[in-house]
Scaffold this motif. Structure first.
Motif, PDB file in Angstrom:
ATOM      1  N   ASP A   1     -10.021 -10.237  -1.822  1.00 34.29           N
ATOM      2  CA  ASP A   1      -8.613 -10.242  -1.436  1.00 34.29           C
ATOM      3  C   ASP A   1      -7.734 -10.692  -2.597  1.00 34.29           C
TER       4      ASP A   1
ATOM      5  N   SER B   1     -15.589   2.139   2.348  1.00 35.48           N
ATOM      6  CA  SER B   1     -14.263   2.307   2.952  1.00 35.48           C
ATOM      7  C   SER B   1     -13.329   3.142   2.098  1.00 35.48           C
ATOM      8  N   SER B   2     -13.723   3.425   0.847  1.00 38.78           N
ATOM      9  CA  SER B   2     -12.841   4.193  -0.043  1.00 38.78           C
ATOM     10  C   SER B   2     -13.343   5.593  -0.318  1.00 38.78           C
TER      11      SER B   2
ATOM     12  N   LEU C   1      -7.477  -7.733  -5.037  1.00 36.50           N
ATOM     13  CA  LEU C   1      -6.596  -6.657  -4.586  1.00 36.50           C
ATOM     14  C   LEU C   1      -5.130  -7.067  -4.671  1.00 36.50           C
TER      15      LEU C   1
ATOM     16  N   ARG D   1      -6.445   0.006  -5.094  1.00 38.79           N
ATOM     17  CA  ARG D   1      -5.094  -0.224  -4.587  1.00 38.79           C
ATOM     18  C   ARG D   1      -4.917   0.307  -3.159  1.00 38.79           C
ATOM     19  N   SER D   2      -5.731   1.257  -2.775  1.00 43.40           N
ATOM     20  CA  SER D   2      -5.617   1.818  -1.429  1.00 43.40           C
ATOM     21  C   SER D   2      -6.701   1.300  -0.482  1.00 43.40           C
ATOM     22  N   LEU D   3      -7.406   0.267  -0.886  1.00 41.10           N
ATOM     23  CA  LEU D   3      -8.518  -0.236  -0.089  1.00 41.10           C
ATOM     24  C   LEU D   3      -8.072  -1.389   0.801  1.00 41.10           C
ATOM     25  N   ARG D   4      -8.794  -1.514   1.884  1.00 47.11           N
ATOM     26  CA  ARG D   4      -8.663  -2.675   2.759  1.00 47.11           C
ATOM     27  C   ARG D   4     -10.044  -3.288   2.958  1.00 47.11           C
ATOM     28  N   LEU D   5     -10.061  -4.568   3.108  1.00 46.36           N
ATOM     29  CA  LEU D   5     -11.348  -5.246   3.234  1.00 46.36           C
ATOM     30  C   LEU D   5     -12.016  -4.873   4.544  1.00 46.36           C
TER      31      LEU D   5
ATOM     32  N   SER E   1     -15.087 -12.179   0.625  1.00 42.28           N
ATOM     33  CA  SER E   1     -13.826 -11.716   1.200  1.00 42.28           C
ATOM     34  C   SER E   1     -12.636 -12.377   0.512  1.00 42.28           C
TER      35      SER E   1
ATOM     36  N   MET F   1       0.817  -1.214   0.000  1.00 41.08           N
ATOM     37  CA  MET F   1       0.000   0.000   0.000  1.00 41.08           C
ATOM     38  C   MET F   1       0.853   1.267   0.000  1.00 41.08           C
TER      39      MET F   1
END
Length: 613
Positions: free
Chosen positions: A87, A182-183, A90, A70-74, A83, A1
């Motif tokens: 994953d 989340s983004s 990503l 690219r800047s996301l997290r689950l 999920s 990240m």
């Protein structure tokens, strides 16, 4: 990240440079103003005169981060399959895998022209579906459309934006919503998400589809059989009259216009005779009923241009009004799906475009024509038998009214039902398969409120609960027709009472329209040509005026037998006045829209709209 951290550092540096530049400009303004001896304006005074920005996205550049995988997290709470697939997506996207890059490339994002009206960041559903042929993704992909509410400080109102994303099909719409939230930057939120096409929807499970197919099959079969019978009947008639001379005294129309509106009217002698013709080759009533579906006969009538109708000029009214309606609705229905909505403001500055913007009055011409034909045809052909007493006359009038009303209702209801069913199927299909949100709620309203359309009372309810909004005209026309038949029957015995009732209805409609306009502070404008749709535009009590004027005109044409003789100078003067009034009605509203008061607006509604149309 690391890419996300580097982007954050870069934005911080840009923000610091921006602050330094603003400080230098403020200092320069102070020095220049002090040298000229003028009032020195501080930086806080420069911004204090502006309205405080609403809490939202600070600048348009922040919209570039609305969807950055690219800047996301689950987020927590996702299903196991969703999920796992997200994953994998990503990770492969961080490694620049081809199929992951294609998934991201098929998704939408902010590009430009948001302030110009571009509310569609849809990407490409076709490109997303095409990923299946690559056979590289370790999971099935699906396209989702998410509705975002974005509040930007430079725009007074929040914008609803449609964002298309290509994600694993194992994710549900609610999981896609959680993933995208989340983004989002501050000031943006997710309203809802939906899969396109909806995997849980199948058009083959819709009963309306089979009902529409059955109606279409029966209608097609009737047309084919009637066309064959028409050809056979004509051949037999020709063979039977080879050595005879047949004189045709008139045709019987099967399209519902049994009452002719020619200057001569119906042939009373032919209608009253009960003597059967010798060697008659006329088909039976059942065959005549079947021949109403003949494509050959109906096409000949539609394409016939040799007409001796006394009211043939009404066809010109229909054509011009129809072109006006089509032009206005083409712009109106294309506008919600355009990506440059603010371009409309530029077009509205053109003087000729006011004809399109004033298209709300084009339908009044059809009401006017309907009123003319109903009054003229009724007075020309309807002859009620005399009654020996009052109650006997009432009974005869009631029976006659029931026959006329049921005839018109049955003639309209069959194709109306077919259109309702087809509209229900198409609206529901588009709801589940189109990337665009439906501008109307037909997919819901037609399932619950279809009965209002069949009773022609849908305009008596709020527009938000209306099925097929554009059918408001048919409902009003049916209501006006019912009222007109009652008054025309009353005029056969009590002409003054019927005429007085018409004038009361006309004045009441004008006063009601003016009162509603004054109470709602409605001022007609080019920007909102259909403003107050639910109060003014589709309601029968505000649309009755042109129909009443048409009734009076039809009665006058029958009384004069369409032979009003006027001097050529007067005729030309009438033309000039008509076109001048029409031009004022269409264009004058825009020229004075910034200066006209509500009183002038009411005067406009009470005069031009009711009398010059």
């Amino acid at each position: 990240m690391a890419g996300g951290d580097g982007g954050l550092a870069l934005r911080l540096e840009v923000s610091r440079v921006h602050q330094v530049v603003r400080g230098l400009l403020a200092l320069l303004c102070v020095r220049v103003a002090a040298g000229n001896g003028s009032h020195v304006v501080g930086l806080h005074e420069l911004y204090s005169s502006r309205a405080p920005p609403t809490k939202g996205v600070a600048h348009l550049a922040a919209l570039l981060d609305v969807y950055q995988p690219r800047s996301l997290r689950l987020p927590p709470g996702l299903g196991l399959d969703c999920s796992r697939d997200l994953d994998s997506f990503l990770v492969h996207l961080a490694n620049s895998s081809e199929w992951a890059e294609r998934m991201w490339d098929a998704s939408g994002r902010y590009s430009s022209q948001l302030l110009w009206g571009n509310n569609f960041w849809l990407g490409s559903i076709t490109q997303c579906q095409d990923l299946a042929r690559l056979q590289y993704p370790p999971f099935q992909v699906h396209f989702f459309v998410t509705s975002l509410l974005i509040n930007i400080s430079v725009i007074p109102q929040a914008r609803q934006v449609s964002l298309g994303v290509c994600l694993p099909s194992s994710c549900s719409a609610s999981e896609v919503t959680s993933f995208l939230e989340s983004s989002l930057p501050s000031g943006a939120s997710v309203l809802r998400s939906r899969a396109v096409p909806d995997p849980d929807y199948s058009v083959w499970t819709q009963p309306a589809l089979y009902l529409a197919g059955s109606i279409a099959a029966v209608a097609t079969l009737l047309v084919l059989i009637a066309s064959v019978v028409d050809v056979v009947t004509k051949r037999h008639k020709i063979a039977a009259t080879t050595n005879k001379t047949t004189v045709q005294t008139g045709d019987t129309e099967c399209n519902g216009n049994n009452l002719s509106y020619t200057s001569k009217g119906p042939d009373a002698d032919d209608a009253m005779t009960n003597t059967p013709k010798e060697n008659s080759t006329e088909p039976s009533k059942s065959i005549k009923l079947l021949l109403c579906f003949s494509a050959i006969s109906n096409l000949k009538k539609l394409c016939n241009i040799n007409s001796s109708e006394a009211l043939a000029c009404l066809h010109g009214f229909r054509v011009l009004s129809l072109v006006w309606v089509i032009a206005g609705h083409s712009c109106m229905f294309a506008y919600p799906f355009s990506d440059n909505k603010d371009f409309r403001r530029m077009v509205e500055r053109d003087f000729l475009f006011q004809s399109i913007s004033s298209g709300a009055f084009s339908v009044d011409t059809f009401f006017f024509i309907s009123g003319i034909l109903v009054a003229y045809v009724f007075r020309k052909a309807a002859v009620l038998p005399a009654a020996s007493c009052f109650w006997g006359g009432v009974r005869r009038q009631a029976v006659h009214f029931a026959g006329v009303f049921s005839y018109r209702y049955c003639r309209l209801i069959l194709p109306y039902v077919f259109v309702l069913v087809v509209n229900q199927v198409s609206a529901l299909w588009l709801r589940h398969n189109s990337v665009f949100d439906s501008p109307t709620l037909d997919y819901y309203n037609c399932q619950h409120y279809w009965w209002r359309n069949l009773l022609f009372i849908n305009t008596l309810f709020p527009v938000k609960d209306m099925c097929m909004i554009w059918s408001w005209y048919l409902a009003n026309d049916m209501q006006f027709y019912t009222l007109a038949i009652i008054l025309l029957m009353l005029s056969s015995r009590y002409l003054k009472v019927a005429a007085g009732s018409l004038m009361v209805l006309l004045v009441s409609s004008c006063v009601t329209t003016g009162f509603i306009s004054l109470h709602s502070e409605h001022v007609p404008s080019i920007e909102e040509p259909l403003g107050q749709f639910d109060r003014l535009y589709d309601k029968p009590w505000t649309r009755l005026g042109p129909y009443v004027v048409g009734l009076l005109t039809g009665w006058l044409l029958h009384h004069l037998d369409c032979k009003l003789q006027l001097h050529k100078v007067i005729t030309q003067l009438q033309h000039v006045l008509y076109y001048s009034a029409d031009d004022v009605q269409v264009h004058f509203i825009t020229l004075l829209k910034d200066y006209r008061t509500l009183a002038i607006n009411d005067l406009y509604l009470l005069t031009l709209r009711k009398h010059f149309l």
